[in-house]
Design a protein around this motif. Structure first.
Motif, mmCIF file in Angstrom:
data_model
loop_
_atom_site.group_PDB
_atom_site.id
_atom_site.type_symbol
_atom_site.label_atom_id
_atom_site.label_comp_id
_atom_site.label_asym_id
_atom_site.label_seq_id
_atom_site.Cartn_x
_atom_site.Cartn_y
_atom_site.Cartn_z
ATOM 1 N N LYS A 1 -4.602 -1.942 -7.713
ATOM 2 C CA LYS A 1 -5.553 -1.533 -6.687
ATOM 3 C C LYS A 1 -6.147 -2.755 -6.012
ATOM 4 O O LYS A 1 -6.641 -3.665 -6.665
ATOM 5 C CB LYS A 1 -6.655 -0.675 -7.310
ATOM 6 C CG LYS A 1 -7.519 0.046 -6.284
ATOM 7 C CD LYS A 1 -8.430 1.054 -6.959
ATOM 8 C CE LYS A 1 -9.226 1.844 -5.923
ATOM 9 N NZ LYS A 1 -10.107 2.857 -6.568
ATOM 10 N N GLU B 1 0.413 3.539 2.118
ATOM 11 C CA GLU B 1 0.699 3.777 3.530
ATOM 12 C C GLU B 1 2.021 3.131 3.929
ATOM 13 O O GLU B 1 2.833 3.735 4.646
ATOM 14 C CB GLU B 1 -0.441 3.233 4.398
ATOM 15 C CG GLU B 1 -1.733 4.024 4.354
ATOM 16 C CD GLU B 1 -2.553 3.753 3.099
ATOM 17 O OE1 GLU B 1 -3.514 4.490 2.857
ATOM 18 O OE2 GLU B 1 -2.210 2.792 2.365
ATOM 19 N N GLU C 1 -7.910 -4.328 -1.992
ATOM 20 C CA GLU C 1 -9.037 -4.118 -1.088
ATOM 21 C C GLU C 1 -8.909 -2.794 -0.346
ATOM 22 O O GLU C 1 -7.805 -2.318 -0.067
ATOM 23 C CB GLU C 1 -9.107 -5.267 -0.073
ATOM 24 C CG GLU C 1 -9.358 -6.630 -0.709
ATOM 25 C CD GLU C 1 -9.403 -7.741 0.318
ATOM 26 O OE1 GLU C 1 -9.189 -7.441 1.520
ATOM 27 O OE2 GLU C 1 -9.657 -8.888 -0.068
ATOM 28 N N ARG C 2 -10.088 -2.181 -0.069
ATOM 29 C CA ARG C 2 -10.169 -0.929 0.686
ATOM 30 C C ARG C 2 -9.357 0.201 0.036
ATOM 31 O O ARG C 2 -8.855 1.087 0.714
ATOM 32 C CB ARG C 2 -9.707 -1.137 2.130
ATOM 33 C CG ARG C 2 -10.524 -2.169 2.888
ATOM 34 C CD ARG C 2 -9.994 -2.354 4.288
ATOM 35 N NE ARG C 2 -10.738 -3.391 4.999
ATOM 36 C CZ ARG C 2 -10.462 -3.800 6.254
ATOM 37 N NH1 ARG C 2 -9.438 -3.252 6.897
ATOM 38 N NH2 ARG C 2 -11.184 -4.733 6.830
ATOM 39 N N GLY C 3 -9.246 0.136 -1.283
ATOM 40 C CA GLY C 3 -8.580 1.204 -2.001
ATOM 41 C C GLY C 3 -7.069 1.204 -1.895
ATOM 42 O O GLY C 3 -6.415 2.158 -2.327
ATOM 43 N N ARG C 4 -6.511 0.164 -1.315
ATOM 44 C CA ARG C 4 -5.046 0.111 -1.204
ATOM 45 C C ARG C 4 -4.405 -0.040 -2.580
ATOM 46 O O ARG C 4 -4.902 -0.783 -3.428
ATOM 47 C CB ARG C 4 -4.627 -1.059 -0.311
ATOM 48 C CG ARG C 4 -4.934 -0.870 1.161
ATOM 49 C CD ARG C 4 -4.362 -2.014 1.971
ATOM 50 N NE ARG C 4 -4.499 -1.780 3.399
ATOM 51 C CZ ARG C 4 -4.015 -2.578 4.348
ATOM 52 N NH1 ARG C 4 -3.349 -3.677 3.998
ATOM 53 N NH2 ARG C 4 -4.177 -2.285 5.621
ATOM 54 N N SER D 1 0.827 -1.203 0.000
ATOM 55 C CA SER D 1 0.000 0.000 0.000
ATOM 56 C C SER D 1 0.859 1.250 0.000
ATOM 57 O O SER D 1 2.051 1.207 0.302
ATOM 58 C CB SER D 1 -0.907 0.018 1.236
ATOM 59 O OG SER D 1 -0.116 0.141 2.419
#
Length: 229
Positions: A198, A162, A200-203, A160
């Motif tokens: 892309k 993040e 799950e959850r937009g990661r 991700s």
């Protein structure tokens, strides 16, 4: 017309050195740097001595391991460029000799470093191959290179933005700019150095491409040679 002082880097195969001789006949050369496998070093040394005696140019042999031919070839080419770059105005790459894997490794090195490259056609005549006029290292900013290195240090991929934010120290807007690009500048994805997916959850997961890995290897080899580590 003044001839540029030139070093030729050539892949070497014990049974097909004629391509190297043809390269010497058809292109300028003031020094020859051979790249060969350890098993061919003795024959490469003999060939280097013959060339030195016959036409009076220096010839050096650089060894790579067959098991790590991609990485080793990238490293040897970076070492040659760093060691010889100040003394020669032009660098040429001859991939007409040696096996296919070594040739591919050398061509990749030329692509990353912006080296003019040639092989031989079926008639044994030199044939220029398409390679960037500028090296990737001249196109890629330090920030983009740092991002690639961080991903490489994580095993070649991160799950991700993040995660990439944590390991690189860059915020998401800056990461998005360098990875995805903008109207004004190409990002790492468009440059073919990074793949994104892309999840799950937009990661957005990021993974180095083969070319991205080669660029990191080449830069690391050049840095190590420069610092003497």
């Amino acid at each position: 017309m003044t001839q540029l002082k030139t070093i030729q880097i050539a892949t070497f195969g014990a049974d097909d050195a004629e391509g190297i001789a043809s390269g010497i006949r058809n292109f300028p050369v003031h020094k020859l740097a051979l790249i060969c496998y350890a098993a061919d070093k003795q024959k490469a040394d003999e060939f280097a001595r013959k060339i030195s005696t016959a036409i009076g140019i220096r010839a050096a042999v650089n060894v790579v391991n067959r098991e790590n031919v991609i990485r080793d070839t990238m490293e040897r080419v970076s070492e040659i460029l760093n060691r010889e770059g100040r003394d020669y105005e032009q660098v040429l790459m001859n991939v007409s000799s040696g096996d296919k894997l070594m040739g591919c490794a050398a061509l990749s090195s030329a692509f990353v470093n912006g080296i003019k490259t040639f092989g031989m056609d079926e008639a044994g005549m030199p044939m220029l191959l398409p390679v960037l006029k500028l090296s990737y290292s001249e196109i890629i900013s330090e920030a983009k290179l740092k991002i690639l290195k961080c991903i490489n240090d994580q095993g070649g991929s991160v799950e991700s933005f993040e995660h990439l934010e944590q390991v690189s120290g860059y915020g998401k807007p800056l990461l998005s700019y360098h990875v995805m690009g903008s109207k004004e500048a190409k990002g790492l994805v468009e440059l073919g150095l990074l793949e994104v997916e892309k999840g799950e959850r937009g990661r957005i997961a990021s993974k180095l491409t083969t070319l991205g890995k080669l660029l990191v290897i080449s830069n690391s080899a050049l840095t190590s040679t420069t610092t003497g580590t």
